[in-house]
Design a protein around this motif. Structure first.
Motif, PDB file in Angstrom:
ATOM      1  N   UNK A 151       0.944  -0.878  -0.257  1.00 53.09           N
ATOM      2  CA  UNK A 151      -0.083  -0.599   0.337  1.00 53.09           C
ATOM      3  C   UNK A 151       0.485   1.209   0.125  1.00 53.09           C
ATOM      4  N   UNK A 152       2.104   1.230   0.350  1.00 52.42           N
ATOM      5  CA  UNK A 152       3.112   2.236   0.648  1.00 52.42           C
ATOM      6  C   UNK A 152       3.683   2.301  -0.683  1.00 52.42           C
ATOM      7  N   UNK A 153       3.626   1.491  -0.856  1.00 58.31           N
ATOM      8  CA  UNK A 153       5.026   2.284  -2.063  1.00 58.31           C
ATOM      9  C   UNK A 153       3.764   2.322  -3.358  1.00 58.31           C
ATOM     10  N   UNK A 154       2.031   1.620  -2.825  1.00 54.77           N
ATOM     11  CA  UNK A 154       1.283   2.668  -4.708  1.00 54.77           C
ATOM     12  C   UNK A 154       1.026   4.407  -3.800  1.00 54.77           C
ATOM     13  N   UNK A 171      -4.374   6.040 -10.486  1.00 58.47           N
ATOM     14  CA  UNK A 171      -3.509   5.377  -9.901  1.00 58.47           C
ATOM     15  C   UNK A 171      -3.205   4.394  -9.300  1.00 58.47           C
ATOM     16  N   UNK A 172      -2.364   3.974  -9.189  1.00 55.68           N
ATOM     17  CA  UNK A 172      -2.158   2.181  -9.393  1.00 55.68           C
ATOM     18  C   UNK A 172      -3.077   1.456  -7.917  1.00 55.68           C
ATOM     19  N   UNK A 180       3.813  -3.871  -6.033  1.00 50.59           N
ATOM     20  CA  UNK A 180       4.727  -5.538  -5.122  1.00 50.59           C
ATOM     21  C   UNK A 180       6.444  -5.464  -5.336  1.00 50.59           C
ATOM     22  N   UNK A 181       6.739  -5.628  -6.856  1.00 52.25           N
ATOM     23  CA  UNK A 181       7.736  -5.606  -6.962  1.00 52.25           C
ATOM     24  C   UNK A 181       9.088  -4.481  -6.130  1.00 52.25           C
ATOM     25  N   UNK A 182       8.763  -2.970  -5.795  1.00 50.58           N
ATOM     26  CA  UNK A 182       9.395  -2.102  -5.372  1.00 50.58           C
ATOM     27  C   UNK A 182       9.065  -2.789  -3.666  1.00 50.58           C
ATOM     28  N   UNK A 452     -10.285   3.690  -3.634  1.00 53.06           N
ATOM     29  CA  UNK A 452      -9.644   3.897  -2.145  1.00 53.06           C
ATOM     30  C   UNK A 452      -9.076   2.673  -1.701  1.00 53.06           C
ATOM     31  N   UNK A 453      -8.309   2.188  -1.388  1.00 52.45           N
ATOM     32  CA  UNK A 453      -7.671   1.001  -0.788  1.00 52.45           C
ATOM     33  C   UNK A 453      -7.759   1.059   0.542  1.00 52.45           C
TER      34      UNK A 453
END
Length: 606
Positions: A151-154, A171-172, A180-182, A452-453
């Motif tokens: 979530x934070x990376x997104x 937005x991703x 996820x890769x990050x 909104x995740x």
């Protein structure tokens, strides 16, 4: 064996595909005076969240037989992981079981296609799994689609406002692959250095089957920020349908801290990208064929994400004999939205022009139907939410025992209880039973149209009642909440130039009559169910049919193999519409109240 079968014994050694065909012709000619045509059977494989399934279809798109095999899953907080090795073993078991149940010999399978969840697979240079887990367990090399560790990376990626984000609804999502890769790069450096290929699960399956790591436009465009329209431009310039990947935005990967994925012409994330259904390599490798019980060289088509395979399996399932649909022109397909209803629900609509819709994924070029732009809405928890609501209720175990004793599903029993309650209470219609209970279904965030995740679920109207009837009401209110979410998505898309007026539904939840009727009543559009309920499997099988050159295009195969079943119409009772309009207003207000409450608490903690 039915349909032609083999012309030689099981002990005859398998030859390469071309030699095998020649020998088949010679031996058939020797055995009988006239050549007996071998039937064409198309195999679709679908890897869902909890199981791998295989389905065999004839040339009319009719299901001959299917089977499933469970998949192991690890859940720890926001982390959800699987094993690609376990998944492959489950696929092999499902394929062999399906062939046995359908009395289909391996050499009768004309083409094969894979569909799977948009999970992320990590393998090394030998194709062996690389752990993506805090545990370090090398088996756990798959980050499942629903995993929300990133979530934070997104949020960080979205803060850069890269131009590629406009093709993802602005937005991703943490369910997409770049976040996820990050996360892996920032948290599992050893694994990051070991990975030779990062692949979407369905692409990994076709790679495992053929040795060809060509990626699908479906996976790369929808989950990796690949720009399919750039691919289109190169195709038109060079007249090729299988080009070296040219839709990657290198500046985007550099900006978000993943510039090393650009190295080697994007070798780790995809050097070659093709349309769904493109024939891969030389078909099944001898090893994969032996494991699956099929014939080496069997054509395999470039893959689809499971929801998109559902779209391919149902999009052309309109009742041609019905006057309402008989005179549809070629663009009528753009007025349809497919609901692929399983653990989550995906909402798929296509258009000739690219439509930018805030909070809705896309526009994705050729990600489902070639040369159409795809709009993809979604709800992250639908089937999973209903399971959660039911399983966490005190009356659930007793109800499950009752259902088992009656030989029906728990959902069928709940539907019976609701029908009985409606009659006992003299309710004007079934939906009116939930007049004082309301559900906001965002228990796993809101994928669209709010995107909104951090959104949370709300149940309004609880009492101390723990009876089975109370559980039935909570179940119905949750079904309605899911349907209001779909209405929100449909209205939002139509407000941004879509012209959706017909829904087509497939997946496990589409087999539930109350689920479908509530959706029809709440949205106000007819819902068409396909003749074959296994639409995702059919969509995957269509990829195999196209790869085998049985059809000139995916579009042609869809028209030939899709077929309509029941049409569910919305209620004509104006009281039903008035009731749902009122509940929909409350549904929308629940989220607004949540935002207000979130702001109040943020200020208190500031």
């Amino acid at each position: 064996m039915a349909g032609g079968g083999r012309a030689w014994s099981d002990s005859t050694p398998l030859l390469d595909p071309s030699t095998q065909r020649d020998r088949f012709s010679v031996e058939m000619a020797t055995a009988v005076p006239l050549e007996v045509p071998r039937r064409s059977v198309f195999l679709g494989v679908d890897v869902g969240t909890g199981s791998a399934r295989a389905g065999l279809f004839d040339e009319d798109g009719k299901l001959l037989g299917s089977a499933s095999s469970p998949i192991q899953i690890w859940k720890e907080g926001d982390c959800v992981e699987q094993s690609s090795t376990d998944i492959w073993h489950s696929i092999c078991a499902a394929v062999k079981s399906a062939c046995s149940l359908a009395s289909v010999a391996g050499e009768e399978v004309t083409g094969l296609g894979f569909a799977a969840t948009c999970s992320l697979v990590a393998v090394d240079s030998e194709g062996s799994p690389v752990s993506v887990s805090w545990s370090g367990d090398s088996r756990r090399n798959v980050i499942v689609w629903m995993d929300h560790r990133a979530v934070k990376q997104a949020e960080r990626i979205n803060s850069y406002n890269s131009t590629v984000l406009q093709y993802c609804g602005g937005a991703l999502s943490p369910e997409m692959q770049p976040p996820k890769l990050l996360w892996v790069k920032e948290n599992l450096q050893e694994s990051w250095s070991m990975v030779f290929r990062w692949m979407d699960l369905s692409d990994w399956l076709s790679y495992r089957a053929t040795g060809d790591d060509t990626r699908s436009l479906c996976t790369t465009v929808c989950k990796w920020t690949y720009l399919g329209h750039a691919h289109m431009q190169q195709i038109s310039e060079k007249a090729s349908r299988d080009m070296e990947a040219c839709g990657w935005d290198d500046d985007f990967w550099e900006e978000i801290g993943l510039g090393d994925l650009v190295d080697g012409h994007h070798a780790k994330i995809g050097r070659s990208v093709a349309f769904p259904g493109h024939a891969l390599g030389s078909g099944l490798t001898p090893t994969a064929a032996k494991e699956l019980g099929l014939v080496a060289g069997t054509p395999v088509g470039t893959s689809l994400i499971d929801a998109h395979a559902g779209g391919v399996g149902v999009m052309e399932s309109v009742p041609v004999s019905d006057p309402e649909y008989k005179d549809m022109d070629q663009e009528a397909i753009c007025c349809r939205m497919v609901l692929v209803c399983g653990t989550s629900t995906c909402h798929m609509a296509i258009s000739r022009s690219k439509l930018f819709i805030p909070g809705v994924w896309g526009p994705f070029w050729s990600a489902m139907v070639p040369e159409y732009w795809l709009t993809e809405g979604g709800q992250s928890a639908t089937g999973a939410l209903l399971d959660h609501i039911i399983e966490n209720h005190v009356a659930s175990p007793h109800l499950a025992n009752r259902a088992a004793s009656q030989g029906i599903s728990l959902f069928q029993l709940l539907n019976k209880i609701l029908e009985s309650m409606m009659h006992d209470k003299g309710s004007p219609f079934l939906a009116a039973l939930t007049d004082d209970i309301h559900v906001l279904p965002d228990f796993h965030g809101n994928r669209s149209p709010i995107a909104d995740p951090k959104a949370k679920g709300i149940v309004c109207g609880l009492t101390l009642d723990t009876s089975e009837k109370q559980l039935a009401l909570l179940y119905l209110a949750t079904v309605q909440g899911i349907a209001y979410g779909t209405r929100h998505i449909v209205e939002h898309c139509n407000a941004h130039e879509h012209k959706i007026d017909t829904l087509l539904a497939c997946g496990g939840l589409a087999k539930n009559p109350i689920f479908i009727q509530e959706h029809a009543d709440i949205i106000g559009y007819p819902i068409i169910l396909p003749r074959e309920s296994e639409s995702v499997l059919l969509g995957a099988a269509i990829l195999g049919a196209v790869a085998a050159k049985k059809y000139s295009s995916l579009n042609e195969a869809m028209k030939a193999l899709n077929a309509a079943g029941q049409v569910v119409h919305p209620s004509k009772d104006p009281k039903v519409k008035k009731y749902h309009d009122a509940k929909y207003r409350i549904f929308r207000e629940l989220y607004e109240q949540q935002l207000s409450q979130r702001s109040i608490m943020a200020q208190a903690l500031a």
